[in-house]
Design an enzyme around this catalytic site. Structure first.
Site, short mmCIF file in Angstrom:
data_model
loop_
_atom_site.label_atom_id
_atom_site.label_comp_id
_atom_site.label_asym_id
_atom_site.label_seq_id
_atom_site.Cartn_x
_atom_site.Cartn_y
_atom_site.Cartn_z
N LYS A 11 0.32 -1.29 0.47
CA LYS A 11 0.13 -0.57 -0.16
C LYS A 11 0.54 1.07 0.17
CE LYS A 11 -3.99 -2.01 2.30
NZ LYS A 11 -4.99 -1.78 3.53
N TYR A 51 -12.49 -1.72 -4.00
CA TYR A 51 -13.18 -1.87 -2.59
C TYR A 51 -14.08 -2.65 -2.52
CZ TYR A 51 -8.56 -1.96 -0.68
OH TYR A 51 -7.47 -2.78 0.56
N PHE A 59 -15.22 3.41 7.04
CA PHE A 59 -14.07 3.69 6.15
C PHE A 59 -13.82 3.92 5.24
CE2 PHE A 59 -14.70 -0.89 7.10
CZ PHE A 59 -13.79 -1.21 6.24
N ARG A 87 -1.73 -14.30 4.49
CA ARG A 87 -2.69 -13.42 5.43
C ARG A 87 -1.95 -13.44 6.53
NH1 ARG A 87 -7.11 -11.78 4.24
NH2 ARG A 87 -8.44 -11.37 5.91
N THR A 93 -5.34 -7.46 10.36
CA THR A 93 -5.95 -6.13 9.99
C THR A 93 -5.70 -4.58 10.58
OG1 THR A 93 -7.72 -7.08 8.65
CG2 THR A 93 -7.99 -4.71 8.82
N ARG A 104 2.47 -6.36 9.33
CA ARG A 104 1.78 -5.59 9.76
C ARG A 104 1.88 -4.82 10.77
NH1 ARG A 104 -4.35 -7.60 7.41
NH2 ARG A 104 -4.28 -6.47 5.35
N ASN A 114 -2.17 0.12 6.79
CA ASN A 114 -1.68 -1.70 7.45
C ASN A 114 -0.55 -1.61 6.52
OD1 ASN A 114 -3.79 -1.99 5.44
ND2 ASN A 114 -4.74 -3.30 7.14
N HIS A 117 -2.39 -5.66 1.25
CA HIS A 117 -3.92 -6.17 1.08
C HIS A 117 -3.52 -7.69 1.04
CE1 HIS A 117 -7.42 -6.97 0.08
NE2 HIS A 117 -7.02 -7.22 -1.22
N GLU A 128 -9.43 -10.65 -8.00
CA GLU A 128 -8.61 -9.10 -7.67
C GLU A 128 -7.22 -9.14 -8.55
OE1 GLU A 128 -9.49 -8.41 -2.75
OE2 GLU A 128 -7.55 -9.84 -3.24
P1 CMP Z 1 -7.60 -4.76 3.72
O1 CMP Z 1 -7.40 -5.79 4.05
O2 CMP Z 1 -6.94 -3.75 2.49
O3 CMP Z 1 -9.06 -4.61 3.29
C1 CMP Z 1 -10.07 -3.37 4.12
C2 CMP Z 1 -8.93 -1.98 4.44
O4 CMP Z 1 -9.73 -1.24 5.03
C3 CMP Z 1 -8.25 -3.17 5.56
O5 CMP Z 1 -6.90 -3.68 4.74
C4 CMP Z 1 -7.82 -1.68 5.81
O6 CMP Z 1 -6.67 -0.84 5.15
C5 CMP Z 1 -8.91 -0.82 5.87
N1 CMP Z 1 -10.36 -0.59 6.85
C6 CMP Z 1 -9.92 1.21 7.60
N2 CMP Z 1 -10.62 0.49 8.78
C7 CMP Z 1 -11.58 -0.53 8.56
C8 CMP Z 1 -11.93 -1.78 10.02
N3 CMP Z 1 -12.48 -1.47 10.90
N4 CMP Z 1 -11.97 -2.64 9.92
C9 CMP Z 1 -11.79 -3.37 8.51
N5 CMP Z 1 -10.83 -3.01 7.80
C10 CMP Z 1 -10.31 -1.49 8.25
#
Ligand code: CMP
Length: 162
Positions: A11, A51, A59, A87, A93, A104, A114, A117, A128
């Protein structure tokens, strides 16, 4: 064990801080191979399209702002159980809940910023990967066996399947 492909994104927060090489090394050390890769800068609309499943989450706006704030590295990782393994290497996350040694935990700045992804299921991985890559870019076997390649042995030599 099954050989899988998964979509990984490094990211903008991590690309900006020149962490791309360190993050790729973490995947490679655990047995995931980069089989396709590109650095691109998404528009806010493109980030929203990627997304889309989160469109109704609170968010979503912040996530799209962030994902379009600078270049990302999109890549296809291949290996045994690549989806789950990716993962595990990324960690939770929320970086506060991520285990030590994960991407992370080591690098993420917040829940949104973070650093990485990864696809969460075989179906998502397929969708994806197709979002960022053409079949030609991903399917080395298709390239290798195409008549165009057979007509160009020099190209074939430099594009062997590893
Ligand atoms: P990612 O794995 O890319 O999938 C969705 C993204 O939304 C997640 O990582 C975070 O970067 C972002 N995000 C921000 N807030 C939240 C939340 N409360 N729960 C899940 N994802 C979040």
């Amino acid at each position: 064990m099954s050989l899988e492909k998964t979509l990984s994104i490094i990211k903008p927060d991590a690309v900006k801080r020149d962490l791309t090489g360190k993050i790729i090394a973490m995947f490679e050390e655990k047995g995931l191979r980069v089989v396709a890769q590109k650095k691109i800068w998404l528009s806010k609309e493109q980030a929203g399209s990627f997304y889309d499943i989160h469109r109704d989450r609170p968010f979503f706006g912040e996530l799209c702002e962030f994902m379009s704030s600078g270049p990302i590295v999109a890549q296809v990782l291949q290996g045994d159980n690549a989806i789950e393994l990716n993962r595990e290497i990324m960690g939770a996350t929320n970086p506060e809940q991520a285990e030590a040694g994960t991407i992370r935990k080591e690098f993420a700045l917040s829940m949104t910023e973070n650093s990485a992804h990864g696809s969460d299921s075989p179906e998502t991985a397929k969708q994806e990967i197709r979002f960022f890559f053409s079949g030609l870019e991903v399917d080395f076997a298709a390239v290798f066996f195409s008549s165009a390649i057979l007509n160009f042995p020099k190209f074939e030599r430099t594009n062997k399947i590893r």
